[in-house]
Scaffold this active site. Structure first.
Site, mmCIF file in Angstrom:
data_model
loop_
_atom_site.group_PDB
_atom_site.id
_atom_site.type_symbol
_atom_site.label_atom_id
_atom_site.label_comp_id
_atom_site.label_asym_id
_atom_site.label_seq_id
_atom_site.Cartn_x
_atom_site.Cartn_y
_atom_site.Cartn_z
ATOM 1 N N ASP A 15 -8.028 3.807 0.851
ATOM 2 C CA ASP A 15 -7.137 4.304 1.901
ATOM 3 C C ASP A 15 -7.960 4.819 3.090
ATOM 4 O OD1 ASP A 15 -5.281 5.596 3.436
ATOM 5 O OD2 ASP A 15 -4.392 6.730 1.782
ATOM 6 N N ASN B 189 2.225 1.503 4.429
ATOM 7 C CA ASN B 189 2.493 0.244 5.134
ATOM 8 C C ASN B 189 2.178 0.339 6.633
ATOM 9 O OD1 ASN B 189 5.273 -2.042 5.808
ATOM 10 N ND2 ASN B 189 3.197 -2.538 5.224
ATOM 11 N N ARG C 21 -3.440 -0.564 5.383
ATOM 12 C CA ARG C 21 -4.032 -1.639 4.574
ATOM 13 C C ARG C 21 -3.140 -2.870 4.437
ATOM 14 N NH1 ARG C 21 -5.081 2.115 -0.384
ATOM 15 N NH2 ARG C 21 -3.240 3.059 0.572
ATOM 16 N N CYS D 133 0.865 -1.186 0.000
ATOM 17 C CA CYS D 133 0.000 0.000 0.000
ATOM 18 C C CYS D 133 0.897 1.231 0.000
ATOM 19 C CB CYS D 133 -0.983 -0.024 1.171
ATOM 20 S SG CYS D 133 -0.224 0.006 2.802
HETATM 21 P P1 4NP Z 1 -1.832 2.826 4.060
HETATM 22 O O1 4NP Z 1 -2.474 4.186 4.607
HETATM 23 O O2 4NP Z 1 -1.265 3.136 2.697
HETATM 24 O O3 4NP Z 1 -2.994 1.907 4.010
HETATM 25 O O4 4NP Z 1 -0.773 2.432 5.059
HETATM 26 C C1 4NP Z 1 -1.768 5.383 4.670
HETATM 27 C C2 4NP Z 1 -0.924 5.622 5.722
HETATM 28 C C3 4NP Z 1 -0.241 6.827 5.806
HETATM 29 C C4 4NP Z 1 -0.424 7.780 4.834
HETATM 30 C C5 4NP Z 1 -1.272 7.538 3.773
HETATM 31 C C6 4NP Z 1 -1.939 6.335 3.690
HETATM 32 N N1 4NP Z 1 0.249 9.013 4.926
HETATM 33 O O5 4NP Z 1 -0.019 9.898 4.086
HETATM 34 O O6 4NP Z 1 1.081 9.197 5.827
#
Ligand code: 4NP
Length: 154
Positions: free
Chosen positions: A123, A10, A13, A7
């Protein structure tokens, strides 16, 4: 057989998918035959545990994500993993851009293989609790089907 979920950060998801698949593989008696990991295309959260909201939502359904630590996807992963599954189109685009052009890894959208209605795990980072529940719903269903696929490939 080695599977990598990818994702953006990390921390939401892909660590959830890693924990859910590992749990389901253990239940299916396949824990020793399939290695599961996860990574983010971004580097912001490297070394961090999964988002507390993801850990909490997963824990209620019996999945323990607490030992996982975020890592960034690398070019070497395309040689190491058999299957790299992206959570959304943007992740898949980033993976394709990083692809060194060789390596055994099969690259796909996670849900495209397993869900007839949606092809992305949205997300949840800027969402409320419901976003994290939706992530788990999609991932649990797809992991049930992924276990069946993996069984057939071993
Ligand atoms: P992930 O979610 O891709 O599912 O881990 C996110 C976690 C952090 C961020 C964006 C999406 N961020 O912008 O820091």
């Amino acid at each position: 057989m080695e599977v990598l979920f990818v994702c953006l950060g990390n921390i939401c998801r892909s660590p959830t998918a890693e924990g859910v698949l590992r749990h389901k593989l253990r239940e299916a008696g396949l824990a020793g035959q399939v290695e599961v990991s996860s990574a983010g295309t971004g580097e912001w959260h490297v070394g961090n545990p999964p988002d507390p909201r993801s850990q909490r939502a997963a824990s209620v359904r019996g999945y323990d994500l607490s030992a996982q630590r975020a890592q960034q996807v690398s070019r070497a992963d395309f040689a190491r993993y058999d299957l790299i599954l992206a959570m959304d189109h943007s992740n898949l685009r980033n993976l394709k851009a990083l692809h060194p052009g060789q390596g055994k890894a099969e690259l796909d959208l996670f849900l495209r293989r397993f869900d007839a209605e949606v092809d992305e795990v949205p997300d949840p980072y800027y969402e409320g609790e419901q976003g994290f529940e939706r992530v788990l719903d999609l991932i649990e269903r797809a992991c049930d089907l992924l276990v069946i696929e993996l069984k057939g490939r071993l």
